[in-house]
Design a protein around this motif. Structure first.
Motif, mmCIF file in Angstrom:
data_model
loop_
_atom_site.group_PDB
_atom_site.id
_atom_site.type_symbol
_atom_site.label_atom_id
_atom_site.label_comp_id
_atom_site.label_asym_id
_atom_site.label_seq_id
_atom_site.Cartn_x
_atom_site.Cartn_y
_atom_site.Cartn_z
ATOM 1 N N THR A 112 29.617 -32.436 11.060
ATOM 2 C CA THR A 112 29.077 -31.835 12.262
ATOM 3 C C THR A 112 29.042 -32.644 13.114
ATOM 4 N N ARG A 131 35.040 -18.517 10.065
ATOM 5 C CA ARG A 131 34.397 -18.263 8.723
ATOM 6 C C ARG A 131 35.394 -18.556 7.679
ATOM 7 N N GLU A 134 34.214 -23.049 7.043
ATOM 8 C CA GLU A 134 33.019 -22.705 6.401
ATOM 9 C C GLU A 134 32.733 -22.555 5.530
ATOM 10 N N GLU A 135 33.476 -21.016 4.459
ATOM 11 C CA GLU A 135 33.428 -20.757 3.558
ATOM 12 C C GLU A 135 34.055 -21.526 2.435
ATOM 13 N N HIS A 138 31.481 -24.255 1.945
ATOM 14 C CA HIS A 138 30.746 -23.695 1.166
ATOM 15 C C HIS A 138 30.960 -24.692 -0.111
ATOM 16 N N ARG A 139 32.435 -23.959 -0.322
ATOM 17 C CA ARG A 139 32.255 -23.744 -1.903
ATOM 18 C C ARG A 139 32.852 -24.467 -2.541
ATOM 19 N N CYS A 142 29.395 -25.687 -3.818
ATOM 20 C CA CYS A 142 28.259 -24.965 -4.298
ATOM 21 C C CYS A 142 28.735 -25.582 -5.772
ATOM 22 N N ALA A 160 22.881 -22.047 -4.193
ATOM 23 C CA ALA A 160 23.792 -21.784 -2.690
ATOM 24 C C ALA A 160 23.292 -21.988 -1.320
ATOM 25 N N GLU A 161 22.310 -20.462 -1.067
ATOM 26 C CA GLU A 161 21.303 -20.042 0.056
ATOM 27 C C GLU A 161 20.402 -22.033 0.689
ATOM 28 N N ARG A 164 23.245 -23.881 2.114
ATOM 29 C CA ARG A 164 23.372 -22.927 3.408
ATOM 30 C C ARG A 164 22.280 -23.369 5.219
ATOM 31 N N MET A 167 23.447 -27.148 6.055
ATOM 32 C CA MET A 167 23.971 -26.988 6.974
ATOM 33 C C MET A 167 23.559 -26.794 8.300
ATOM 34 N N ILE A 168 22.851 -25.699 8.220
ATOM 35 C CA ILE A 168 22.353 -24.699 9.249
ATOM 36 C C ILE A 168 21.263 -25.346 10.146
#
Length: 202
Positions: A112, A131, A134-135, A138-139, A142, A160-161, A164, A167-168
């Motif tokens: 990042t 997207r 990023e997904e 993310h997977r 996870c 999972a959230e 997120r 990363m945010i």
């Protein structure tokens, strides 16, 4: 003789049946490596000419491999996604689950920082591809989280959230810190904070 003519003559030699010539393949990968460096430094405002200069080839040579800047970005995004998939697999095989998750989060935080000049442009100009990437990342995270939860290294309450949110938070810290070294330290502190909470969540 013009440079691109010399390059073409070189690329026509050393052919491999059923695929790109070895020199052509090396050239393509060299362009992608150069593009990654240039995009990180300049964002997606960088031109094909900038990429060609960094790669040490002519713009005509780049255009023979890619239809334009967008095609370079598309191939580079796919290459990066494949690299992330390989990293997740290597971490899962090589480390205890909790350590693998920590190393993965720290890698994403460092990436990042390294790509921040490019990332806002990338999301704006290529929203669907951004997207997708990023997904995909993310997977992978996870999957590592699931392993760490199963072994008890990370609380079962973490989901999972929560990943997120890490990363945010990393992206927010990186966005406000202009110095790269300080941004890296700040991003890693964010990861450390979340990992401590992940282990201590009831």
């Amino acid at each position: 003789m013009r440079r691109e003519v010399v390059e073409d003559a070189r690329f026509r030699s050393d052919s491999e049946p059923g695929g790109l010539r070895r020199d052509a393949r090396r050239n393509r990968l060299g362009v992608l490596r150069a593009a990654r460096e240039v995009f990180r430094e300049r964002g997606l405002e960088a031109t094909v000419r900038n990429v060609a200069h960094r790669a040490g080839v002519s713009t005509a040579t780049v255009h023979r491999r890619f239809s334009g800047r967008d095609a370079i970005v598309a191939d580079l995004a796919e290459q990066v996604a494949g690299e992330w998939d390989e990293r997740w697999e290597a971490l899962a095989r090589g480390f205890p689950a909790e350590v693998a998750l920590e190393r993965a989060l720290r890698l994403v935080a460092s990436e990042t920082v390294a790509t921040r000049a490019c990332s806002p442009d990338h999301r704006e100009l290529f929203p669907e591809r951004a997207r997708e990437l990023e997904e995909r990342v993310h997977r992978g995270l996870c999957r590592l989280l699931a392993d760490a939860r199963e072994t008890g290294g990370i609380s079962a309450a973490v989901g999972a959230e929560d990943l997120r949110l890490v990363m945010i938070s990393v992206a927010a810290v990186v966005a406000v810190e202009s110095d790269e070294e300080r941004a890296e330290r700040a991003a890693q502190r964010v990861v450390t904070h979340f990992l401590r909470s992940f282990r201590g969540t009831g």
